[in-house]
Each structure stands twice: as C-alpha cells, then as structure tokens.
Design an enzyme around this catalytic site. Structure first.
Site, short mmCIF file in Angstrom:
data_model
loop_
_atom_site.label_atom_id
_atom_site.label_comp_id
_atom_site.label_asym_id
_atom_site.label_seq_id
_atom_site.Cartn_x
_atom_site.Cartn_y
_atom_site.Cartn_z
N HIS A 38 0.81 -1.22 0.00
CA HIS A 38 0.00 0.00 0.00
C HIS A 38 0.84 1.26 0.00
O HIS A 38 1.91 1.32 0.61
CB HIS A 38 -1.04 0.00 1.12
CG HIS A 38 -0.52 0.02 2.52
ND1 HIS A 38 -0.28 1.19 3.20
CD2 HIS A 38 -0.21 -0.97 3.39
CE1 HIS A 38 0.15 0.92 4.42
NE2 HIS A 38 0.21 -0.39 4.57
N ASP A 86 5.86 2.05 6.78
CA ASP A 86 4.64 1.27 6.58
C ASP A 86 3.77 2.01 5.57
O ASP A 86 3.14 2.99 5.93
CB ASP A 86 3.93 1.11 7.94
CG ASP A 86 2.58 0.44 7.85
OD1 ASP A 86 2.24 -0.08 6.78
OD2 ASP A 86 1.86 0.45 8.87
N GLU A 118 -5.13 1.54 2.65
CA GLU A 118 -5.03 0.36 3.51
C GLU A 118 -5.36 0.72 4.94
O GLU A 118 -6.06 0.00 5.65
CB GLU A 118 -3.62 -0.25 3.44
CG GLU A 118 -3.51 -1.63 4.06
CD GLU A 118 -3.07 -1.65 5.53
OE1 GLU A 118 -3.08 -2.74 6.13
OE2 GLU A 118 -2.73 -0.57 6.08
N GLU A 119 -4.83 1.89 5.38
CA GLU A 119 -4.90 2.25 6.80
C GLU A 119 -6.31 2.63 7.25
O GLU A 119 -6.56 2.79 8.44
CB GLU A 119 -3.93 3.40 7.10
CG GLU A 119 -2.45 3.11 6.79
CD GLU A 119 -1.84 2.05 7.71
OE1 GLU A 119 -2.53 1.53 8.60
OE2 GLU A 119 -0.65 1.75 7.51
N HIS A 133 3.37 3.00 12.92
CA HIS A 133 2.35 4.04 13.02
C HIS A 133 2.79 5.22 13.89
O HIS A 133 1.97 5.91 14.47
CB HIS A 133 1.01 3.48 13.53
CG HIS A 133 0.32 2.62 12.52
ND1 HIS A 133 -1.01 2.31 12.57
CD2 HIS A 133 0.80 1.99 11.41
CE1 HIS A 133 -1.32 1.53 11.54
NE2 HIS A 133 -0.22 1.32 10.83
#
Lengths: 343, 336
Positions: free
Chosen positions: A64, A176, A204-205, A315
């Site tokens: 992603h 990420d 995605e998140e 994150h």
C-alpha cells in the site's frame, strides 16, 4: 537503483490515506514507459509485468502507498487547527511533535497545555486528539485559512535517517508501507521470471479499501502481500509478546486479525527460506492486519501469503527497520513467486 | 544559532559560543560551573552595576543504563515533559574529554496494534532509547552521556519554534540589547551573566552572581504564554511584549522603573504577578552576598519544556528594546 534508495525517496513523499497522489506519481515515473500500468478508479496503480516466461498461475503482489497521518477538521478562532487521526495512531506519540500541513507543507506543532500547568490527574492521562490542536503560528482564523484548509492532510516532520551499526538501521515515518512499495519497484526493475501483476494500492490504513477494488481488477489466483508488521522487541517486552524481531528476517504470518493464511503457502515460505538461506520468522502474536484481509476473499477467493518486514514503532513518526530484513523480504518474495508457479 | 548549540559538545559548546558572541561588547570569561561572565564596556566606580542574566542550560536527558541489545535507559535532566518522548528522535552526546561523538537514537513507543489502554500517559520508566548499535552501544556510549531532542529553529507563521528557546530566546534578547547600546552612554556599569544549571535549581547563577559586582539585576527568562483553550486571565499573551515581574521577592522599585520605561517609550509590555518565588534565577540572585535588588523580564513562550517551544520574535525584539532603554537610564534607579 537499490531497494533502500527507492525506500528513501518514497519516504520523502507525503501520502496519508486518500491523498496518495505524490506517491502514485513517483511510482508511475519509475515505470518510465517500459511497463504497462493502469490507475484504477480509487487511485491504485496496477502494473502488469511481462516476465521472462509466461505464468502458469495469475499471481498478484500488493503493497500500500498510503500512510497513517492526521486530517484538519476545523480551524479555530485563535488560528489553531483541530484534527482527527487517519488510521490507527496511538495518541501518546502526538504531543510535542512537529508536523507539515497540506500540499504546501505548512509547518506546525502538535500543541497543548504546558506540563507545569496540568493537574495531577491530567498528568496521568495521555493527551489525545480531543484536547490537542495543531499550532501553525497564526493568531486568528483568517490568517490560518490563508495557509491551510479543512480536509488538508498532515504528516509528521520526520526525515529519513540511517543510523546504528554501519548505518544499516533506517528510521522514518511512512516506512509502513513504502518498504513494500520499494521492494515491488525493485522486483519490477529486475523483471520477474514469470508474468506478474503488481498492485500499489490506496487506503489500507482506513480499512483495506484500495486492495479490495484492486484485487477484483487484477483477478489473481495467488497473492503475496508485502508489508511491515509490528516488532515489539524492546527490552520491556517478554519473548512471547514480541510479535517478531528486527534483524531476524522476513516475517511470514499464519494468522492476524483479518486473515487465516493459506497453510501450503505458509509452509512453502519457510521451506523456501530454509533452502535459500534467507532469514525468516513468524509472527508470534495474532494482532494487526493488512490487505491480505481484503484480497483473500476477493471474487471466488485468492490463496494469499503475507511477507512482512519487522518494524519497530509502527504508526509513529519514527518507524525503525533494518537493511538486512529489507533484503530478506525482497529475496523471499522473489523465490516464493517462482515457487508458486511450480504448483 | 543559539538554539542549535548545547552544553554537551566539546570543545565548542553553548558557553564558549556565548562567550564568543559577547566578546565584541567586553571581556567575556567562562568559569568552572559553565557560566559566562562579561563586563560590558567601561566600568566607572561612581555608577551602579546592573547585571543582565539569562540561563544557557536546557532541559535534557542523561543515560543511566545501557543494555546488551543496544537500548538505553535515561533519567531526566531538568523538567522535560515526558509526554513528548514516545517515538521522538534523539541525539546522544558522548565525550572523551577532547572530542564529542554523536549517536542517533529513537525513543520507543508501543504501536496501537498491541495497546490495551492508550489513555494512560507514558512514563519515563517504560521508555528506552533504541540506538540500533546492538552490543556496540556499550563500547561507544557511557552512562552519564547527555541526550537531547535536537529540533532546529523553524519559522512557523509569526512564531519561531525550536528546542531550548527556554532560555536562548532571552539570551538573544540580551545580546540584541547590547548591540543597541554600542557607542551609547549608559546609566549603569553593565555586566552580563549567562548562567548554567538553572533547570536544576539555579546552580550556576549562585556562584555566578557571587562573582559579579552587581548592585541591581534583571533576570531574563521565559514565562507561560497563553495556548489554545486558556483564558486571558491565566497566562501572558504571545506577542504582548515583555512580561515585567511583580513579586514580594523582587524589587518593586525596579518593577516600577521598567514599567515606566516601557510606557514612556510606547513599548508593549505586560505584567506578570507572582505570589512569591519566581521559579527563575532571580530567586537566587536576589539573595546573593548582601542582597541584590532584582526584577524578572520574561518572554512568553508556548509549550515550555518540550522540543517544540515557540516564541514570537516581536516579543524578543521588544524585550531587547526595553532593556536597552532601561540601561540608558530610561527611568533610572541608579542614584537613589
């Protein structure tokens, strides 16, 4: 280009979920007319790469483009900005961090009451997005609105850094999943053995949304998701709570909160890693989730594996990975894709 | 430049940098405590001596333990706001006495995927610094090494944000005032004390003021500037000018003289009333030797004791202007 060079360039770009344009443009620029691609209606990039041989099975790789961040919800009368998080951010990493707001990267700080002026009760509580604001140095709404707008996305001010022994540890926001994107760009550059579809997906998140649509369009039989996953290998966490460890190689999951992974592919990954001497580990806690959750139930079902980089402080503004793991994931992804074509 | 320096780098550190900056105004000396003292211009016995003080130390962390996997435990050096620490990047300063090696580190955080309760504030005890150095950390880093979150200055709207603006913003205001005074006749002999150790309890200011010849002292430090959600009866206004102190431990005569100077010149100022101790070096300086009448002049700051402290440069300029006028004898208390 080396995978870590792709990664550094990708991490310099802002791409909070729903605002992945800069990352998409970069990826398209790297395909440089050599590879056939489409941009789907949600903004994901689907690249169909001709391998040196035709494929027996339709195989899709997915990573992603989006990252967690913040979004401006309101401009206050004192010029401060209220915000909401986009994706899962622990509120404890917010206070006192520098950020950039919107396309023009207006500098700001995540602000609240000075520590001296808190009550004992407030001191025990983590400040969260209800009480915090972004201060961009404007003293009223009018001057703030000249610089930013409601709905602007916000990234942490966090330059890519190489540190640790031999400078082979990397720290940045957005690792990420720019790490997955970097590995896919490297795989495309190297041209795979068999025809393969690479999906650089959005959102995605915020609930595995881009991958759901992209998997429909790509229509694969097999999928490998390239991700980063939580490494909790810090001194205060016990062995069974560590999930996976930085420097111990590619992480292959048997289960997370969204997916029970294909058992044959799971075993195949470990067999391949052992045979080719690629460091490999499993995820020892059922936690988190990734685009596999959307992909494995696409259409009539897709046999899916996830190969991830162990990443500390996921994150947060300071995700930490190691070069050796980046290489391990790249090698395992490549070997596994060839092996799947033998099935 | 002031905000990019620190006390932990040898041979170039904040004290030597400040001594260098003072050199053009008078002979500047550093002492064993890390203070910088400077006699500005000519000193004549018939004039009283006015001490201008600001502190040059900053809040930091100190390495207390190094483990086998390259993680460090740290303690507080001054009242750093622990809430800012998770997932912050730091610099570790290791000195061998002659040179300084810097190492990069990241303060740990636990990602939301594994959290059960993220509403509790982080505690320093639960945090480590990840150096990425593995076993080598023990060779390269020592217990007692200092650690900073090194945010460089950044313009943000009408504000500047950086680490260590507490109290480098005031160091700057004093230097700007001295520049304005070059070639001018002053009502006092001017001395400057840039003190160390304020954040640990005025440990530099005590010996520093003892070594000075001060009859009067102005103490420049930052004070709480109003932030989002705070009312105007609580804290000083950002952009409202220097905050002149009023307190039982300060000289009311100096307070009045400063206020009058600001009013006569039409400079913006605000009044900061404290019921007792000021929480600055003024508390120590006022009772040095036989007593030195003192007053605080404060610059409002947002987010004190975080790496994103912010000040309005107009406040720095106005504080410098007020100081220069006062030194010239705007409203003099020299001949009482």
């Amino acid at each position: 280009m080396r995978t870590d060079e792709y990664l550094e360039e990708l991490c310099a770009l802002a791409g909070v979920s729903g605002d992945e344009g800069a990352v998409r443009d970069y990826i398209i620029s790297k395909l440089s007319g050599e590879f056939e691609y489409t941009v789907d209606p949600l903004g994901s990039v689907i690249v169909r790469v001709k391998g040196r041989n035709p494929a027996k099975h339709r195989l899709m790789f997915s990573a992603h483009m989006d990252e967690v961040g913040l979004i401006v919800t309101f401009v206050c009368s004192d010029g401060c900005l209220k915000f909401s998080s986009v994706g899962g951010i622990d509120s404890r990493v917010l206070y006192g961090k520098r950020v950039f707001v919107g396309k023009d990267r207006v500098p700001g700080v995540i602000a609240g009451t000075a520590v001296h002026n808190l009550s004992d009760e407030e001191l025990k509580t983590a400040p969260d997005e209800k009480t915090l604001v972004i201060d961009i140095g404007c003293s009223d709404k009018e001057s703030a609105e000249k610089l930013v707008r409601q709905g602007d996305t916000v990234i942490f001010d966090s330059e890519f850094a190489r540190f640790g022994e031999n400078n082979e540890t990397y720290c940045s926001r957005a690792i990420d999943d720019r790490a997955g994107c970097a590995i896919m760009l490297k795989m495309i550059e190297d041209v795979p053995e068999y025809d393969t579809t690479f999906c650089f997906v959005v959102q995605e998140e915020v609930g595995l949304r881009g991958a759901k649509a992209a998997a429909y369009t790509a229509d694969p039989e097999f999928a490998i998701v390239l991700e980063t996953t939580t490494a909790a290998d810090i001194p205060s966490s016990k062995a069974e709570k560590r999930v996976c460890e930085v420097g111990k190689g590619a992480v292959v999951s048997f289960m997370d909160r969204h997916t029970l992974y294909d058992r044959e592919l799971y075993r195949m990954a470990f067999d391949t890693a052992a045979e080719k001497n690629i460091p490999c580990q499993t995820k020892s806690v059922v936690a988190g989730g990734n685009d596999a959750g959307a992909i494995h139930v696409s259409r009539g079902g897709v046999r899916t594996a996830a190969v991830s980089l162990p990443c500390r402080y996921l994150h947060s503004p300071s995700c930490v990975i190691e070069k050796s793991d980046l290489e391990a994931v790249y090698r395992l992804a490549k070997e596994l894709s060839a092996r799947i074509q033998q099935l | 430049m002031l905000c990019t320096q620190n006390a932990y780098t040898v041979p170039q550190n904040i004290a030597t940098v400040c001594a260098g900056l003072l050199e053009k105004f008078g002979k500047a000396e550093t002492d064993g405590c890390g203070n910088v003292l400077c006699k500005v211009g000519e000193h004549r016995p018939e004039r009283k001596t006015l001490l201008l003080n600001a502190h040059i130390d900053e809040i930091a962390m100190i390495v207390t333990h190094i483990d086998e996997s390259g993680f460090l435990k740290v303690g507080k050096c001054g009242g750093i706001d622990v809430r800012v620490l998770p997932a912050s990047r730091v610099t570790i300063f290791h000195n061998d006495g002659k040179t300084t090696s810097k190492y990069y580190g990241v303060l740990t955080s636990v990602p939301p995927h594994l959290q059960t309760d993220s509403s509790k504030a982080a505690k320093l005890d639960d945090l480590f610094i990840d150096t990425g150095l593995g076993k080598k950390a023990k060779e390269l880093i020592s217990q007692g090494d200092m650690v900073l979150i090194e945010n460089r200055p950044l313009e943000m709207g009408s504000l500047v944000t950086a680490k260590a603006l507490d109290d480098r913003a005031c160091v700057m205001a004093v230097l700007l005032a001295l520049e304005k005074l070059v070639g001018k006749e002053t009502a006092y002999n001017i001395e400057v004390l840039f003190s160390s150790g304020e954040e640990l309890g005025s440990r530099g200011a005590k010996p520093g003021a003892f070594k000075s010849n001060a009859d009067l002292a102005l103490i420049f430090d930052v004070t709480f500037g109003r932030v989002h959600g705070e009312s105007d009866d609580e804290y000083c206004a950002i952009g409202g000018g220097a905050a002149i102190g009023v307190s039982p431990v300060l000289s009311r005569e100096l307070t009045n003289a400063l206020t009058k100077t600001a009013e006569n010149a039409g400079l913006p100022y605000q009044t900061e009333v404290m019921g007792g101790g000021t929480g600055t070096d003024a508390d120590a300086i006022a009772v040095t030797k036989g007593g030195i009448p003192s007053c605080t002049v404060s610059i409002p700051i947002k987010y004190m004791h975080t790496p994103v402290e912010a000040v309005d440069m107009n406040d720095v300029e106005n504080t410098a202007a007020l100081t220069a006028l006062f030194c010239e004898g705007g409203d003099t208390v020299a001949n009482r």
